[in-house]
Design a protein around this motif. Structure first.
Motif: not given
Length: 601
Positions: A321, A323, A340
Motif C-alpha cells: 500500500r 500513501q 506505508i
C-alpha cells in the motif's frame, strides 16, 4: 484472500536452538525427538496448516455451522474432508501416549502443531483441541476400563471429546451447577441438566463425541466440594468397542457468536443420559482442572495465533500500500508515493507485533517443555520445580497472551486503514476470533486472580521465588557482555518492578483483599512482560553465539538481536507504570456507590 505461511524457520529456531530439545534425549519420551525428526514434523505440519486449513478459515467464518431439526450439526464446507486428512496424517497423535496409540513425542511438538492449526483456522482447531485435555483427564483419573474403552479412538481422532462445565445460571462459580447424576444401580448414572457454551458439542466430523460432564450426585454438598465428573458418550459404546444406541444428549441450539463461526458452540441437553463417574465422587472439580489447565495453555496459544496471522497480513499490506512520503524524504522518488511501511507509526505497530509474537512463541514452547519436565525430568526436585513454574505461568500465558494477542490483532487491522474494516480482507475475522480467547476457559480477570490470589502465596511463595531466581540467573549470566549486557540491565529493572509489586501485595492485600483484586490484572501484565523479556534475552544469547559461527542466514540472528533491543526499549518501561497503578490500591476504584453508575434521565 488473507495469507498464512507457517513460521517454520522461527519455530525450528526455538525448538532446536533456544530450548535445545535434542539435549533432553536421555529422558523418556524424548528419545526420538532428534533434530531431523522435529524439523520434519515442524515443516510438514506447517505445510498442512498453510495449504489445507488456512484456505478454509474464511469459509468457516462466512458459512458457520448448521443445526438441523433432528439436533444434528453440519460443519462448514470442507471441514469434514480436512479433518479426515488431519486424522490420516496422524497430527493429533504426535504427543499422546504410545500405550494407547499415540506417538509419544514431547508436548513441545504438540504445542507446535496447536499453534499452526490455531493460526491457520482457529475454529477448526477447536474440534480436536479440547480432546487433548479430555485425554489428559481420563489418563489421570479414569479407570483402566474407561481408558481402554475411550482413549485409543480419541487419540486416533476416530472420536473427539468435549468439556461440559458452564450452565445458563453459572460460569466461574461452578458450585452452583444444577446438573444431576442419579445412580442407576449398575455402576452407571443418569445425567440430567443443561450445559451451555460447549465448544464442538455436536458435529459431523466423527461418529462419536465423548463428553466430560460436571454434575452432582444425590445428597452431595451444595458447593464445589459436591461436584463429580462423568464421562458421557454421545453414542453408547458396547463392550467390544463397537457403537451402540444413541445416548440421551442432544444439541438444543448453536450459539450465534461474534467469531469462531466455524466451530459449533452448543447448548447441550442431557435428558437422563447414561454416564460413568470418572475418579472419586465429589472430587470432579480437581479432575476437570486437569483438562482446564491444558485448555488454558491452548487458549494462550490462540492469543499468539491470531496476532501472528494478523501480523503476516499487515506486513504484506504495508509493503504494498502506498500513501504519503517518508518523513526523511521520498524512499522511492520514482513512484508517486512510498509504501506505508516507511512511516514510523506503522513500523511501531508492526514491531510491537513482531516482538510479541516471536517472544510469545518462545514462551509457549518453553511452557510445553515445563509440562514435559513435570513428568519426565530426571529428579524429583527438577520435576517439582517444573510443575511449580508451569502452574505459575499458566494464567500468565492465557491472560497476558490473549490480552496482547487481541491488542496486536486490532493494531494489525489498523495498519489496513479503512480496508481493515472491510470483510473481504479478513482482518475483521482475526479480531473477532481473537476476542473470545480473553473470555473462555476463565476470563482474564479470573486468570489474574488465580495468579495473584492462589499461585503467588502458594507454598509460601515458592513458585514465584523460583521464577525470580530463573530470571535473575539469566540476567547475571548476561551482564558485562557487550551485546547482552544492556538487554539484561533493562530486564533487571522490570524484574525489580515485579518484585516490588509482589512485596506491596504482601504488605497490603491481607488487610484489604480489594487491593489484590484491583491490582491483579496489572500484575499479570508485569509478569507477562518480564517473562517475554526473559525469552528475548535467551533468544539474543543464542543468536549472538550463532553469529560467531558466520551462519549463512546471519540476517535471521541479527534481526533477533535487533528485535530483542526493541522489546527491551518499548515493552519493559510499562512495568514501572503498572507497578505504580498497583500501589494506588483499591480505594478510589471502590469508592463510588452503585447509584453513581446509573445514568440520570
Amino acid at each position: 484472500m488473507p495469507i498464512y505461511n507457517a513460521p517454520t524457520r522461527d519455530t525450528r529456531f526455538v525448538v532446536n536452538e533456544v530450548l535445545n530439545l535434542e539435549s533432553f534425549g536421555n529422558l523418556p519420551g524424548f528419545e526420538n525427538a532428534t533434530q531431523d525428526m522435529t524439523d520434519t514434523i515442524i515443516n510438514e505440519a506447517g505445510k498442512f496448516c498453510s495449504e489445507v486449513l488456512a484456505p478454509l478459515n474464511q469459509v468457516g467464518d462466512q458459512h458457520g455451522c448448521t443445526r438441523h431439526e433432528d439436533g444434528s450439526v453440519t460443519t462448514p464446507p470442507g471441514f469434514k474432508e480436512a479433518f479426515d486428512q488431519y486424522v490420516e496424517s496422524g497430527w493429533g497423535t504426535i504427543s499422546t501416549p504410545e500405550e494407547f496409540g499415540g506417538q509419544g513425542f514431547p508436548h513441545v511438538m504438540g504445542f507446535v502443531i496447536e499453534e499452526f492449526m490455531a493460526t491457520s483456522n482457529q475454529a477448526f482447531a477447536m474440534y480436536p483441541g479440547l480432546t487433548t485435555g479430555a485425554i489428559s483427564a481420563l489418563m489421570a483419573k479414569g479407570s483402566d476400563e474407561q481408558k481402554q474403552m475411550y482413549l485409543p479412538k480419541m487419540i486416533s481422532g476416530e472420536w473427539l471429546g468435549t468439556m461440559n462445565l458452564t450452565e445458563p445460571h453459572c460460569g466461574t462459580d461452578l458450585g452452583m451447577i444444577r446438573t444431576k447424576a442419579e445412580p442407576n444401580g449398575d455402576g452407571s448414572y443418569s445425567i440430567t441438566g443443561t450445559k451451555i457454551f460447549i465448544s464442538a458439542g455436536e458435529h459431523d466430523l466423527t461418529d462419536n463425541i465423548i463428553h466430560l460432564v460436571l454434575a452432582k450426585t444425590p445428597g452431595a454438598p451444595d458447593s464445589t466440594k459436591g461436584i463429580s465428573l462423568f464421562v458421557v458418550p454421545k453414542v453408547l459404546v458396547n463392550e467390544d468397542g463397537s457403537l451402540g444406541e444413541r445416548n440421551a444428549v442432544s444439541c438444543g441450539s448453536i450459539e450465534h457468536k461474534m467469531g469462531i463461526h466455524g466451530n459449533s458452540t452448543c447448548v447441550l441437553n442431557y435428558d437422563g443420559a447414561k454416564g460413568w463417574m470418572v475418579g472419586e465422587e465429589n472430587k470432579g472439580l480437581a479432575a476437570m482442572f486437569i483438562m482446564m489447565n491444558a485448555a488454558r495453555l491452548g487458549v494462550g496459544i490462540q492469543g499468539l495465533a491470531q496476532a501472528e496471522v494478523a501480523y503476516q497480513n499487515a506486513v504484506a499490506y504495508a509493503l504494498d500500500r502506498r500513501q504519503g512520503r517518508a518523513l526523511t524524504g521520498p524512499a522511492e522518488p520514482e513512484a508517486k508515493a512510498d509504501p506505508i511501511f516507511v512511516h514510523p507509526d506503522v513500523r511501531r505497530m508492526l514491531m510491537d507485533a513482531k516482538a510479541f509474537t516471536e517472544g510469545m512463541r518462545a514462551l509457549c514452547l518453553w511452557g510445553a517443555l515445563l509440562v514435559d519436565l513435570t513428568h519426565k525430568a530426571a529428579t524429583e526436585e527438577e520435576r517439582a520445580e517444573a510443575d511449580a513454574l508451569i502452574g505459575l505461568m499458566t494464567p500468565v500465558m492465557k491472560g497476558y497472551g490473549t490480552d496482547k494477542g487481541y491488542d496486536i490483532a486490532t493494531n494489525m487491522q489498523q495498519v489496513f486503514g479503512g480496508h481493515g474494516y472491510v470483510e473481504e480482507w479478513g482482518m475483521s475475522q482475526f479480531v473477532r476470533d481473537a476476542r473470545i480467547a480473553m473470555i473462555y476457559e476463565g476470563t482474564n480477570g479470573v486468570q489474574a486472580m488465580d495468579l495473584c490470589g492462589r499461585k503467588l502465596p502458594q507454598n509460601g511463595g515458592a513458585a514465584v521465588q523460583a521464577f525470580f531466581k530463573v530470571v535473575a540467573d539469566d540476567i547475571a549470566d548476561a551482564k558485562g557482555d557487550e551485546v547482552l549486557g544492556p538487554l539484561a540491565e533493562k530486564l533487571e529493572k522490570a524484574l525489580n518492578e515485579q518484585q516490588a509489586a509482589t512485596m506491596w501485595f504482601m504488605q497490603n492485600a491481607m488487610q484489604n483483599p480489594n487491593h489484590l483484586g484491583a491490582g491483579a490484572h496489572h500484575y499479570m501484565h508485569i509478569m507477562g512482560i518480564v517473562t517475554l523479556g526473559l525469552m528475548w534475552l535467551r533468544m539474543a544469547k543464542v543468536s549472538k553465539e550463532a553469529l560467531a559461527g558466520s551462519p549463512e542466514d546471519a540476517s535471521f540472528y541479527e534481526n533477533k538481536i535487533a528485535t530483542a533491543r526493541y522489546f527491551m526499549d518499548r515493552f519493559i518501561p510499562d512495568t514501572g507504570a503498572l507497578r505504580r497503578k498497583i500501589e494506588t490500591g483499591a480505594d478510589s476504584m471502590m469508592e463510588l456507590g452503585e447509584e453513581a453508575f446509573a445514568t440520570a434521565a
